[in-house]
Every structure is written in C-alpha cells, then in structure tokens.
Scaffold this motif. Structure first.
Motif, PDB file in Angstrom:
ATOM      1  N   SER A   1      90.568  18.962 139.417  1.00  0.00           N
ATOM      2  CA  SER A   1      89.816  19.748 138.435  1.00  0.00           C
ATOM      3  C   SER A   1      90.628  19.960 137.164  1.00  0.00           C
ATOM      4  CB  SER A   1      89.399  21.092 139.037  1.00  0.00           C
ATOM      5  OG  SER A   1      90.543  21.822 139.463  1.00  0.00           O
ATOM      6  N   ASP A   2      91.948  20.086 137.269  1.00  0.00           N
ATOM      7  CA  ASP A   2      92.794  20.202 136.077  1.00  0.00           C
ATOM      8  C   ASP A   2      92.690  18.939 135.223  1.00  0.00           C
ATOM      9  OD1 ASP A   2      93.802  22.682 136.946  1.00  0.00           O
ATOM     10  OD2 ASP A   2      95.366  21.682 138.137  1.00  0.00           O
ATOM     11  N   PHE A   3      92.737  17.775 135.881  1.00  0.00           N
ATOM     12  CA  PHE A   3      92.633  16.511 135.150  1.00  0.00           C
ATOM     13  C   PHE A   3      91.278  16.419 134.457  1.00  0.00           C
ATOM     14  CE2 PHE A   3      91.838  12.014 134.572  1.00  0.00           C
ATOM     15  CZ  PHE A   3      93.065  11.519 134.146  1.00  0.00           C
ATOM     16  N   SER A   4      90.228  16.823 135.158  1.00  0.00           N
ATOM     17  CA  SER A   4      88.887  16.780 134.565  1.00  0.00           C
ATOM     18  C   SER A   4      88.818  17.646 133.315  1.00  0.00           C
ATOM     19  CB  SER A   4      87.842  17.252 135.582  1.00  0.00           C
ATOM     20  OG  SER A   4      87.813  16.408 136.713  1.00  0.00           O
ATOM     21  N   ARG A   5      89.430  18.822 133.353  1.00  0.00           N
ATOM     22  CA  ARG A   5      89.416  19.694 132.174  1.00  0.00           C
ATOM     23  C   ARG A   5      90.171  19.059 131.009  1.00  0.00           C
ATOM     24  NH1 ARG A   5      89.499  23.811 136.156  1.00  0.00           N
ATOM     25  NH2 ARG A   5      91.783  23.761 136.292  1.00  0.00           N
ATOM     26  N   GLN A   6      91.236  18.339 131.301  1.00  0.00           N
ATOM     27  CA  GLN A   6      91.967  17.680 130.223  1.00  0.00           C
ATOM     28  C   GLN A   6      91.126  16.582 129.570  1.00  0.00           C
ATOM     29  OE1 GLN A   6      94.198  19.429 129.313  1.00  0.00           O
ATOM     30  NE2 GLN A   6      96.188  19.180 130.274  1.00  0.00           N
ATOM     31  N   VAL A   7      90.394  15.839 130.379  1.00  0.00           N
ATOM     32  CA  VAL A   7      89.513  14.813 129.819  1.00  0.00           C
ATOM     33  C   VAL A   7      88.436  15.466 128.952  1.00  0.00           C
ATOM     34  CG1 VAL A   7      87.824  13.008 130.373  1.00  0.00           C
ATOM     35  CG2 VAL A   7      89.963  13.166 131.673  1.00  0.00           C
ATOM     36  N   GLU A   8      87.893  16.579 129.414  1.00  0.00           N
ATOM     37  CA  GLU A   8      86.900  17.293 128.612  1.00  0.00           C
ATOM     38  C   GLU A   8      87.496  17.762 127.290  1.00  0.00           C
ATOM     39  OE1 GLU A   8      85.689  20.418 131.197  1.00  0.00           O
ATOM     40  OE2 GLU A   8      84.655  19.083 132.605  1.00  0.00           O
ATOM     41  N   ALA A   9      88.750  18.236 127.322  1.00  0.00           N
ATOM     42  CA  ALA A   9      89.413  18.683 126.095  1.00  0.00           C
ATOM     43  C   ALA A   9      89.624  17.516 125.133  1.00  0.00           C
ATOM     44  CB  ALA A   9      90.747  19.341 126.434  1.00  0.00           C
ATOM     45  N   LEU A  10      89.966  16.354 125.675  1.00  0.00           N
ATOM     46  CA  LEU A  10      90.130  15.166 124.841  1.00  0.00           C
ATOM     47  C   LEU A  10      88.826  14.816 124.131  1.00  0.00           C
ATOM     48  CD1 LEU A  10      92.282  12.750 127.035  1.00  0.00           C
ATOM     49  CD2 LEU A  10      92.815  13.507 124.733  1.00  0.00           C
ATOM     50  N   ARG A  11      87.734  14.901 124.840  1.00  0.00           N
ATOM     51  CA  ARG A  11      86.440  14.547 124.248  1.00  0.00           C
ATOM     52  C   ARG A  11      85.990  15.593 123.238  1.00  0.00           C
ATOM     53  NH1 ARG A  11      84.529  12.005 129.939  1.00  0.00           N
ATOM     54  NH2 ARG A  11      85.243   9.880 129.478  1.00  0.00           N
ATOM     55  N   ARG A  12      86.340  16.838 123.453  1.00  0.00           N
ATOM     56  CA  ARG A  12      86.031  17.850 122.432  1.00  0.00           C
ATOM     57  C   ARG A  12      86.813  17.562 121.149  1.00  0.00           C
ATOM     58  NH1 ARG A  12      86.452  21.465 126.796  1.00  0.00           N
ATOM     59  NH2 ARG A  12      88.558  22.071 126.135  1.00  0.00           N
ATOM     60  N   ALA A  13      88.053  17.090 121.323  1.00  0.00           N
ATOM     61  CA  ALA A  13      88.909  16.849 120.160  1.00  0.00           C
ATOM     62  C   ALA A  13      88.547  15.569 119.426  1.00  0.00           C
ATOM     63  CB  ALA A  13      90.379  16.816 120.590  1.00  0.00           C
ATOM     64  N   PHE A  14      88.271  14.478 120.165  1.00  0.00           N
ATOM     65  CA  PHE A  14      88.097  13.160 119.551  1.00  0.00           C
ATOM     66  C   PHE A  14      86.675  12.608 119.643  1.00  0.00           C
ATOM     67  CE2 PHE A  14      92.658  13.297 120.428  1.00  0.00           C
ATOM     68  CZ  PHE A  14      93.176  12.821 119.235  1.00  0.00           C
ATOM     69  N   GLY A  15      85.787  13.325 120.315  1.00  0.00           N
ATOM     70  CA  GLY A  15      84.426  12.837 120.455  1.00  0.00           C
ATOM     71  C   GLY A  15      84.221  12.083 121.757  1.00  0.00           C
ATOM     72  N   ASP A  16      82.964  11.865 122.107  1.00  0.00           N
ATOM     73  CA  ASP A  16      82.626  11.249 123.392  1.00  0.00           C
ATOM     74  C   ASP A  16      83.072   9.807 123.503  1.00  0.00           C
ATOM     75  OD1 ASP A  16      81.509  13.576 124.330  1.00  0.00           O
ATOM     76  OD2 ASP A  16      79.455  13.039 123.746  1.00  0.00           O
ATOM     77  N   GLU A  17      83.325   9.135 122.377  1.00  0.00           N
ATOM     78  CA  GLU A  17      83.706   7.728 122.433  1.00  0.00           C
ATOM     79  C   GLU A  17      85.201   7.516 122.618  1.00  0.00           C
ATOM     80  OE1 GLU A  17      82.089   5.641 119.082  1.00  0.00           O
ATOM     81  OE2 GLU A  17      80.125   5.417 120.060  1.00  0.00           O
ATOM     82  N   VAL A  18      85.983   8.581 122.703  1.00  0.00           N
ATOM     83  CA  VAL A  18      87.417   8.406 122.941  1.00  0.00           C
ATOM     84  C   VAL A  18      87.622   7.629 124.242  1.00  0.00           C
ATOM     85  CG1 VAL A  18      87.670  10.619 124.179  1.00  0.00           C
ATOM     86  CG2 VAL A  18      89.654   9.576 123.049  1.00  0.00           C
ATOM     87  N   HIS A  19      88.564   6.695 124.207  1.00  0.00           N
ATOM     88  CA  HIS A  19      88.850   5.882 125.388  1.00  0.00           C
ATOM     89  C   HIS A  19      89.958   6.557 126.183  1.00  0.00           C
ATOM     90  CE1 HIS A  19      90.175   1.660 127.056  1.00  0.00           C
ATOM     91  NE2 HIS A  19      89.762   2.491 128.001  1.00  0.00           N
ATOM     92  N   VAL A  20      89.643   6.974 127.392  1.00  0.00           N
ATOM     93  CA  VAL A  20      90.636   7.546 128.306  1.00  0.00           C
ATOM     94  C   VAL A  20      90.888   6.519 129.403  1.00  0.00           C
ATOM     95  CG1 VAL A  20      91.259   9.477 129.789  1.00  0.00           C
ATOM     96  CG2 VAL A  20      89.756   9.857 127.813  1.00  0.00           C
ATOM     97  N   SER A  21      92.086   5.945 129.414  1.00  0.00           N
ATOM     98  CA  SER A  21      92.481   5.019 130.484  1.00  0.00           C
ATOM     99  C   SER A  21      93.459   5.739 131.395  1.00  0.00           C
ATOM    100  CB  SER A  21      93.097   3.751 129.900  1.00  0.00           C
ATOM    101  OG  SER A  21      94.187   4.062 129.046  1.00  0.00           O
ATOM    102  N   THR A  22      93.717   5.157 132.564  1.00  0.00           N
ATOM    103  CA  THR A  22      94.542   5.879 133.523  1.00  0.00           C
ATOM    104  C   THR A  22      95.248   4.936 134.487  1.00  0.00           C
ATOM    105  OG1 THR A  22      94.535   7.859 134.938  1.00  0.00           O
ATOM    106  CG2 THR A  22      92.845   6.211 135.378  1.00  0.00           C
TER     107      THR A  22
END
Length: 381
Positions: free
Chosen positions: A228-249
């Motif tokens: 759940s912590d990781f999920s919140r970080q991804v959500e924060a990334l999308r708030r900052a950069f928009g839904d099209e930000v590429h999150v790889s892992t």
C-alpha cells in the motif's frame, strides 16, 4: 551469476592474452581473496572508490614487465574513502550521458551485499556534477541520466539536496533532458516531486523498484515499506506529473518465502497500478547476506517459470502503456538516424521509430501511427 561471469571472463582473457595485465575492478575486486585472484591470473584488484587510480596502476604494472610481482591490491574500507574522482569528458553515446552522483548504501535489504562492498553513503560534490554536465553538453550530448547506488540518499551527508541538484542542472543551456536511473520508493517525498516537476527538462519517467507486491515477502526482504505504501507513491507521482508518467519497476522473483499466492499478489499489484516496463530478476543468494541462510525459497525451476510469467506480463503492460500515445505527437531525441529512418527515446522512455532523415543528437516530432511490443512508430509531425 555476475560473479561467475566475471570469473569466466578473467579466465578467458588470461587464456587468450597470457602476457596481458589483468585488472579486476568493483564489488568483486573489493571482496575477492588474494589467493583466489592469484589462481585466476589477476594482476590488480582495484576496489570501489579506487577506480580513478586504475591508469596509474596499469602504467606502473606495465613498466614492470611480465611477472612483475604477484597480485597488487588497491582497495579501501568503504568507510573512510572519499569520493572516487571519475569524470566523463565526452560521453560514449552521442545523445545520452550517465552521471554518477552518489555511492554507498546503509538500508540493509536482506538479499543485498551492497552495504558491505560499497561502504557508507557518499554524495558527490554538486559543483563537480554541474561542471561535468556542462562538459558533456558542450560535447553535443543533450540528455543526462543521474545515477547512484541509492540515489535518494544524495545530500544526506551535507551536499545540496537532490531536488536542488536537479534544479541547477536544469539551468544548463543546451541540456534538453534529465532522467534518474533509479529511485527507491522510500526516497520519494512530496517536496522532491514538487522540485522535479518545476524543472522543464526533467523527464516524466521514474524507475521505482518494487521487488515484490506481497507484504510478507517485503518484510522478509527488509525493504521498509508494504504494497500500500508503494501504491501511494505511484499515486503521488501521477498527481505530480500527470497520468501519462511512465513508472517502471524491478521485480525480484523466487525470494525465500515467496509462495504462489505471494507471487500472484505481485502480478496483481503491478497490473492494478498500470505500471510500464518491468525488469524481472530471479533471486540468487549472495554469501554474507541474511537471506543467503534461508532455505525456504522456491525451486530453481519454479523461479524460472515465475520469471517467464512476469516477463510476459511486463511485455503486455508496456504495450498497454505505449498504446496510449498512438495518435499523439511525441518528441524524439534521435540516437540513430539516416536519410530513411530514425530511432531514439521519447521523454517517457519509450523507444520511437520514425521516418527520416535525422541526425543523432537532434530533436524531432513524430506523429505516432502505431505501437509494436512497446515500441512506437510513425512519421514526422
């Protein structure tokens, strides 16, 4: 695996070039016993944070001639060693340069030997980073990738913050793109994301290692977060950069205690989060780590099967992510170009192929007509 490959390469070099001076550098050289090095035919063991001395050591050894005196050791303890002053005057690739700004880690993941061989966290002086970036840009390079063993620790030892480092890089004339190599999820903060978003050259792609989507496995790994912590970080990334930000892992598959259900939770999480590129690795025990003593890991065959399944899902997720750009115009930084066709990377770290012509290092706009296994293709916009 890497250690075995390293030893095999040394044996091959010694066999093919019996009179050559063989130097082994980095983590393997940091921990290898002198007797083992002698048996492999190694002349120099150059550890971490001593690599800048390699030209001097090689010159001296070559001057001594064949049989110049056993194995020479050049390695520190990782605790008192200063920053290794390696500098890049001109990148090997015309379009992209890798700038290392941080070394060492003290996080202590159960599977990782890095804290033992890389030493304490250390930040490169920011003035050196900015100066090197200016040099590579002056050589014609338009993109820099900021790297470190644990990049999120940059600045903890008194240097400027990571956000400030990037902000000042963004002021360099001619530097079109800035990326991070990798950033641990526990290093993300709202403040850092706000600073990164304010830099026009910072690319909307972040590689955030997950390793596992199962809370029990993450705790055994000693990662310091749960799913759940990781999920919140991804959500924060999308708030900052928009839904099209590429999150790889990254995914580490077959860790001790990973059941089939735990593996399924990992696949479910990366699917639910809509991640892009997955880098999948099978777990391999490293002597000297806590996890190396645990015997409850899946069989090698089962781990390989899971890796194949995760790889297949990664290809599917990357294709889904890339498909959203079909019909859009994307900027392409040309890596290879001819009169007929060009290829390179988009700001979102997607491979793009377009109709030429184009010169390496130039920027062009491509109207995306389609996607093939995560690669975009189209013509000039």
């Amino acid at each position: 695996m890497a250690d075995r490959k390293g030893r095999a390469l040394v044996r091959r070099f010694r066999r093919e070039c019996p009179d050559a001076v063989v130097a082994l550098c980095g983590c393997q050289a940091q921990v290898m016993a002198e007797g083992e090095a002698r048996g492999l035919g190694v002349d120099l063991l150059v550890g971490n944070r001593r690599k800048a001395r390699l030209p001097e050591l090689l010159a001296r050894r070559l001057a001594q001639g064949k049989g110049g005196g056993g194995v020479e050791l050049c390695r520190g303890d990782g605790e008192s060693d200063p920053w290794d002053p390696l500098e890049l005057g001109r990148p090997m690739r015309h379009t992209r340069a890798f700038l290392k700004v941080q070394d060492g880690c003290d996080h202590g993941c159960a599977y990782c030997i890095v804290p033992s061989v890389r030493g304490r966290p250390l930040s490169r002086p920011p003035e050196e980073v900015w100066a090197e970036a200016r040099r590579v840009v002056a050589s014609g390079c338009a993109e820099v990738v900021i790297t470190g063993v644990h990049l999120g620790l940059y600045g903890r030892d008194g240097a400027c913050s990571l956000g400030e480092l990037v902000r000042r890089l963004g002021e360099i004339e001619g530097l079109r793109r800035i990326r991070f190599g990798s950033l641990e999820p526990f290093a993300l903060s709202e403040g850092l994301l706000e600073e990164l978003r304010s830099v026009a050259a910072f690319c909307p792609h972040l590689h955030i290692p997950l390793q596992s989507g199962d809370d029990g496995v993450l705790r055994r790994m000693r990662r310091g977060y749960v799913a759940s912590d990781f999920s919140r970080q991804v959500e924060a990334l999308r708030r900052a950069f928009g839904d099209e930000v590429h999150v790889s892992t990254d995914l580490l598959v077959g860790f001790p205690g990973e059941t089939e259900e735990a593996f399924r939770r990992t696949l479910d999480l990366v699917t639910q989060l809509g991640l892009g590129r997955l880098h999948v690795f099978p777990y391999s025990p490293r002597p000297g780590t806590a996890a190396a003593l645990w015997t409850d890991r899946p069989s090698r065959e089962e781990a390989r099967r899971r890796c194949r399944e995760a790889d297949a899902l990664g290809k599917e997720l990357l294709g889904r992510y890339a498909a959203r750009f079909v019909g859009q115009e994307v900027d392409l930084l040309v890596e290879e170009g001819s009169e007929e066709a060009v290829q390179g990377l988009s700001p979102h770290f997607l491979r793009v192929r377009g109709e030429g012509p184009g010169d390496p290092g130039s920027l062009m706009t491509v109207r995306v007509r389609g996607e093939d296994r995560g690669v975009l293709w189209g013509d000039r916009g």
